[in-house]
Structures are given as structure tokens and as C-alpha cells.
Design an enzyme around this catalytic site. Structure first.
Site, PDB file in Angstrom:
ATOM      1  N   ASN A   1      -9.890   2.947   6.269  1.00  0.00           N
ATOM      2  CA  ASN A   1     -11.134   2.247   5.950  1.00  0.00           C
ATOM      3  C   ASN A   1     -10.847   0.756   6.105  1.00  0.00           C
ATOM      4  O   ASN A   1     -10.227   0.152   5.237  1.00  0.00           O
ATOM      5  CB  ASN A   1     -11.562   2.589   4.511  1.00  0.00           C
ATOM      6  CG  ASN A   1     -12.777   1.783   4.063  1.00  0.00           C
ATOM      7  OD1 ASN A   1     -13.392   1.078   4.871  1.00  0.00           O
ATOM      8  ND2 ASN A   1     -13.112   1.869   2.791  1.00  0.00           N
ATOM      9  N   TRP A   2     -11.295   0.208   7.222  1.00  0.00           N
ATOM     10  CA  TRP A   2     -10.974  -1.196   7.522  1.00  0.00           C
ATOM     11  C   TRP A   2     -11.774  -2.166   6.651  1.00  0.00           C
ATOM     12  O   TRP A   2     -11.511  -3.367   6.667  1.00  0.00           O
ATOM     13  CB  TRP A   2     -11.212  -1.492   9.011  1.00  0.00           C
ATOM     14  CG  TRP A   2     -10.265  -0.785   9.944  1.00  0.00           C
ATOM     15  CD1 TRP A   2      -9.240   0.063   9.593  1.00  0.00           C
ATOM     16  CD2 TRP A   2     -10.235  -0.856  11.372  1.00  0.00           C
ATOM     17  NE1 TRP A   2      -8.591   0.519  10.722  1.00  0.00           N
ATOM     18  CE2 TRP A   2      -9.180  -0.034  11.824  1.00  0.00           C
ATOM     19  CE3 TRP A   2     -11.008  -1.539  12.326  1.00  0.00           C
ATOM     20  CZ2 TRP A   2      -8.871   0.125  13.189  1.00  0.00           C
ATOM     21  CZ3 TRP A   2     -10.710  -1.380  13.683  1.00  0.00           C
ATOM     22  CH2 TRP A   2      -9.648  -0.553  14.095  1.00  0.00           C
ATOM     23  N   LYS A   3     -12.771  -1.647   5.942  1.00  0.00           N
ATOM     24  CA  LYS A   3     -13.655  -2.494   5.120  1.00  0.00           C
ATOM     25  C   LYS A   3     -14.190  -3.662   5.982  1.00  0.00           C
ATOM     26  O   LYS A   3     -14.363  -3.480   7.189  1.00  0.00           O
ATOM     27  CB  LYS A   3     -12.916  -2.960   3.859  1.00  0.00           C
ATOM     28  CG  LYS A   3     -12.325  -1.765   3.083  1.00  0.00           C
ATOM     29  CD  LYS A   3     -11.884  -2.073   1.681  1.00  0.00           C
ATOM     30  CE  LYS A   3     -11.360  -0.801   1.027  1.00  0.00           C
ATOM     31  NZ  LYS A   3     -10.932  -0.998  -0.363  1.00  0.00           N
TER      32      LYS A   3
ATOM     33  N   HIS B   1     -18.515   4.956  -1.400  1.00  0.00           N
ATOM     34  CA  HIS B   1     -17.309   4.198  -1.746  1.00  0.00           C
ATOM     35  C   HIS B   1     -17.578   3.396  -3.025  1.00  0.00           C
ATOM     36  O   HIS B   1     -18.680   2.883  -3.222  1.00  0.00           O
ATOM     37  CB  HIS B   1     -16.912   3.258  -0.595  1.00  0.00           C
ATOM     38  CG  HIS B   1     -15.538   2.685  -0.796  1.00  0.00           C
ATOM     39  ND1 HIS B   1     -15.308   1.618  -1.633  1.00  0.00           N
ATOM     40  CD2 HIS B   1     -14.332   3.062  -0.311  1.00  0.00           C
ATOM     41  CE1 HIS B   1     -13.999   1.364  -1.637  1.00  0.00           C
ATOM     42  NE2 HIS B   1     -13.391   2.222  -0.841  1.00  0.00           N
TER      43      HIS B   1
ATOM     44  N   GLU C   1     -16.845   0.507  -3.866  1.00  0.00           N
ATOM     45  CA  GLU C   1     -17.319  -0.869  -3.652  1.00  0.00           C
ATOM     46  C   GLU C   1     -18.830  -0.880  -3.438  1.00  0.00           C
ATOM     47  O   GLU C   1     -19.520  -1.809  -3.870  1.00  0.00           O
ATOM     48  CB  GLU C   1     -16.565  -1.497  -2.470  1.00  0.00           C
ATOM     49  CG  GLU C   1     -15.141  -1.881  -2.873  1.00  0.00           C
ATOM     50  CD  GLU C   1     -14.120  -1.828  -1.751  1.00  0.00           C
ATOM     51  OE1 GLU C   1     -14.497  -1.821  -0.574  1.00  0.00           O
ATOM     52  OE2 GLU C   1     -12.914  -1.781  -2.094  1.00  0.00           O
TER      53      GLU C   1
ATOM     54  N   GLU D   1     -10.812   8.395  -5.226  1.00  0.00           N
ATOM     55  CA  GLU D   1     -10.310   7.019  -5.253  1.00  0.00           C
ATOM     56  C   GLU D   1     -10.508   6.442  -6.650  1.00  0.00           C
ATOM     57  O   GLU D   1     -11.609   5.945  -6.967  1.00  0.00           O
ATOM     58  CB  GLU D   1     -11.064   6.152  -4.240  1.00  0.00           C
ATOM     59  CG  GLU D   1     -10.907   6.599  -2.804  1.00  0.00           C
ATOM     60  CD  GLU D   1     -11.052   5.441  -1.819  1.00  0.00           C
ATOM     61  OE1 GLU D   1     -10.156   5.282  -0.985  1.00  0.00           O
ATOM     62  OE2 GLU D   1     -12.037   4.687  -1.906  1.00  0.00           O
TER      63      GLU D   1
ATOM     64  N   GLY E   1      -6.849  -1.485  -4.015  1.00  0.00           N
ATOM     65  CA  GLY E   1      -6.518  -2.870  -3.718  1.00  0.00           C
ATOM     66  C   GLY E   1      -5.691  -3.546  -4.797  1.00  0.00           C
ATOM     67  O   GLY E   1      -5.524  -4.761  -4.789  1.00  0.00           O
TER      68      GLY E   1
ATOM     69  N   SER F   1      -4.278   2.172  -2.916  1.00  0.00           N
ATOM     70  CA  SER F   1      -2.933   1.604  -2.770  1.00  0.00           C
ATOM     71  C   SER F   1      -1.923   2.593  -2.191  1.00  0.00           C
ATOM     72  O   SER F   1      -0.755   2.606  -2.590  1.00  0.00           O
ATOM     73  CB  SER F   1      -2.439   1.030  -4.108  1.00  0.00           C
ATOM     74  OG  SER F   1      -3.298  -0.012  -4.545  1.00  0.00           O
TER      75      SER F   1
ATOM     76  N   GLY G   1      -6.961   1.718   2.642  1.00  0.00           N
ATOM     77  CA  GLY G   1      -7.594   0.422   2.831  1.00  0.00           C
ATOM     78  C   GLY G   1      -6.614  -0.562   3.452  1.00  0.00           C
ATOM     79  O   GLY G   1      -6.381  -0.575   4.666  1.00  0.00           O
ATOM     80  N   GLY G   2      -5.998  -1.385   2.613  1.00  0.00           N
ATOM     81  CA  GLY G   2      -5.129  -2.471   3.090  1.00  0.00           C
ATOM     82  C   GLY G   2      -4.088  -2.041   4.108  1.00  0.00           C
ATOM     83  O   GLY G   2      -3.895  -2.713   5.130  1.00  0.00           O
TER      84      GLY G   2
HETATM   85  P1  13P Z   1      -6.464   0.192  -0.709  1.00  0.00           P
HETATM   86  O1  13P Z   1      -5.649   1.162   0.115  1.00  0.00           O
HETATM   87  O2  13P Z   1      -6.453  -1.201  -0.146  1.00  0.00           O
HETATM   88  O3  13P Z   1      -6.115   0.266  -2.151  1.00  0.00           O
HETATM   89  O4  13P Z   1      -8.001   0.662  -0.594  1.00  0.00           O
HETATM   90  C1  13P Z   1      -8.328   1.974  -0.827  1.00  0.00           C
HETATM   91  C2  13P Z   1      -9.732   2.198  -0.419  1.00  0.00           C
HETATM   92  O5  13P Z   1     -10.655   1.699  -1.040  1.00  0.00           O
HETATM   93  C3  13P Z   1      -9.981   3.008   0.772  1.00  0.00           C
HETATM   94  O6  13P Z   1     -11.330   3.342   0.887  1.00  0.00           O
END
Ligand code: 13P
Length: 253
Positions: free
Chosen positions: A9-11, A95, A97, A167, A173, A212, A233-234
């Protein structure tokens, strides 16, 4: 055999140049593996370019969000049919967020999920509790509410193609990962919730862990019996990190 799905997920990150480099490096470092699928979910504007780059490769394409509406006067929104038209196979819905920052309720998430299924997309339904909810021992109640909204609207049969991502909000994050056992306990709970409606579908549904995930903690998570991959994510923004997570899955597959 559920196999592993490793989804990036590149956000809201990247650019034409950065995405081209990232995808080139992922494709160069990945050999098609029967037990592991890779997926990347870039921001909307890049879907068209990525669809061309990834066509005919073992890396699948997905979007990060979708409208619950099919077409019409919804300025700024993107319909499930449009994502399908752009060669997306998957779409992330619900998600944390979007739930927290855009006010998406479980009912709206359920509408988006159902609309994605109707268009032939494979939704990745995100569920998870906040730290406060965990500390109040409400993890399962929160997840049940998020899950049941979707099950009641779309039906258990939707999970013939849909994926779930657990999640925990406190792990996203933050560098603070759920322990393999903490994650497994929730994944087991999710699968038994599905099994109450259809045991066969529950057994076949992929349940990803997100929050994470890195190269050095991925294998510990993926060895757990009900963890079928990761929503990353990251660490999905660097090819080496993403490939290390994929390799951890491949070594177990
Ligand atoms: P991180 O891997 O950066 O913690 O993010 C997880 C995430 O929200 C994937 O959708």
C-alpha cells in the site's frame, strides 16, 4: 492451500520517476512463485502507467480506495468500474486512515466493498482496533462490528474472492508490530467469525496482517497458521525491503 499475498500500500507517496524505479526493481528481483503473489497499490493517477508496466508480469495491481457509486455527479470520486477498466484486480477498502481521517463508517465501507464485488474487483477489507480499544479489551468487539457490517451487506459468498487485512491501528507506521501470537489470535478470531457463516469459505479466505511489517519480522508473522501474508506500508516503498518480505513468505511457502 491459501498461499501468501504480499501487498504494497503505497499510500500518498511516489512520482512517475520514483514509481518506475520501484516497479523496475521489484520486477527484476522477483521470480514468479506458486505460493506467493505480489500486489502493488499506487495512488490513482499512476494506475494507468502501472497497468501497462505490470501487464504480463506476476505482480498484480490494486487501488487504495473506491467510490460506492457506479457513476454520476460525485466530483473527485473513482468508481469500481473505472478501476476494473484500468486493469485493477484488487482494491483496499476501509483502511483505518480512511475510517479515521475521512470519516468512513462501517456502513460506507460495506457499501464500497459490495460495489467493488459487483464490478468484479477483489476487495481487501481492512479491520483493526485502536490502542485505546485494545487496552479496554474491546479488540474482538470492534473487529466483529467492522466485519459484520460487510458480511450482512455483501454476504459470506463475497469472500470467495475478497481478502481481509487485520491492521491494528497502533501498529501502523509506528514501528510497533503486533507479536506473531497477538496477530494470530485476532486472525483466528476473524476466521472463526467467517466460519460461523460458511466454514469452507472461511478456510479458503486469505487474512493478511498489516502494521510495521519489515523484512526482519515478516517470517515470524507468516509462520502463524492463520496469517496469509501482509499489507505493507512504509516497507513497500523500497524494493529491497518489499522483496525481503516477499522472500520471507516464499521461504515458508
Ligand atoms: P506500515 O507498514 O507503514 O506500518 O503501514 C501499514 C499499513 O497501513 C498498510 O496498509
Amino acid at each position: 492451500m491459501r498461499g501468501y499475498l504480499i501487498a504494497g500500500n503505497w499510500k500518498m507517496n511516489g512520482s512517475k520517476a520514483a514509481n518506475a524505479k520501484l516497479t523496475r526493481e521489484i520486477l527484476a528481483g522477483w521470480a514468479d512463485t506458486a505460493s506467493v503473489r505480489l500486489l502493488v497499490c499506487p495512488p490513482y493517477p499512476y494506475l494507468g502507467i502501472l497497468a501497462e508496466t505490470l501487464s504480463g508480469t506476476p505482480v498484480a495491481l490494486g487501488a487504495q480506495n473506491v467510490s460506492q457509486h457506479a457513476s454520476g455527479a460525485y466530483t473527485g470520486e473513482v468508481s469500481p468500474g473505472m478501476l476494473k477498466d484500468m486493469a485493477c484486480e484488487f482494491v483496499i477498502v476501509g483502511h483505518s486512515e480512511r475510517r479515521a481521517l475521512m470519516g468512513e463508517s462501517s456502513d460506507i465501507v460495506a457499501e464500497k466493498f459490495a460495489a467493488a464485488i459487483s464490478a468484479g474487483l477483489r476487495p481487501i477489507l481492512c479491520v483493526g482496533e485502536t490502542l485505546e480499544e485494545r487496552e479496554q479489551d474491546r479488540t474482538e468487539a470492534v473487529i466483529d462490528e467492522q466485519l459484520d457490517a460487510v458480511l450482512d451487506r455483501a454476504g459470506i459468498e463475497a469472500f470467495d474472492s475478497a481478502v481481509i487485512a487485520y491492521e491494528p491501528v497502533w501498529a501502523i507506521g509506528t514501528g510497533r508490530t503486533a507479536s506473531p501470537q497477538q496477530a494470530q489470535d485476532v486472525h483466528r478470531h476473524i476466521r472463526s467469525r467467517l466460519a460461523a457463516r460458511n466454514a469452507e469459505i472461511a478456510e479458503a479466505t486469505q487474512i493478511l496482517y498489516g502494521g510495521s511489517v519489515k523484512g526482519d519480522n515478516a517470517a515470524g508473522l507468516f509462520t502463524m497458521p492463520d496469517i496469509d501474508g501482509g499489507l505493507i506500508g512504509g516497507a513497500s516503498l523500497k524494493a529491497g525491503d518489499f522483496l525481503a518480505i516477499a522472500a520471507a513468505a516464499a521461504s515458508l511457502g
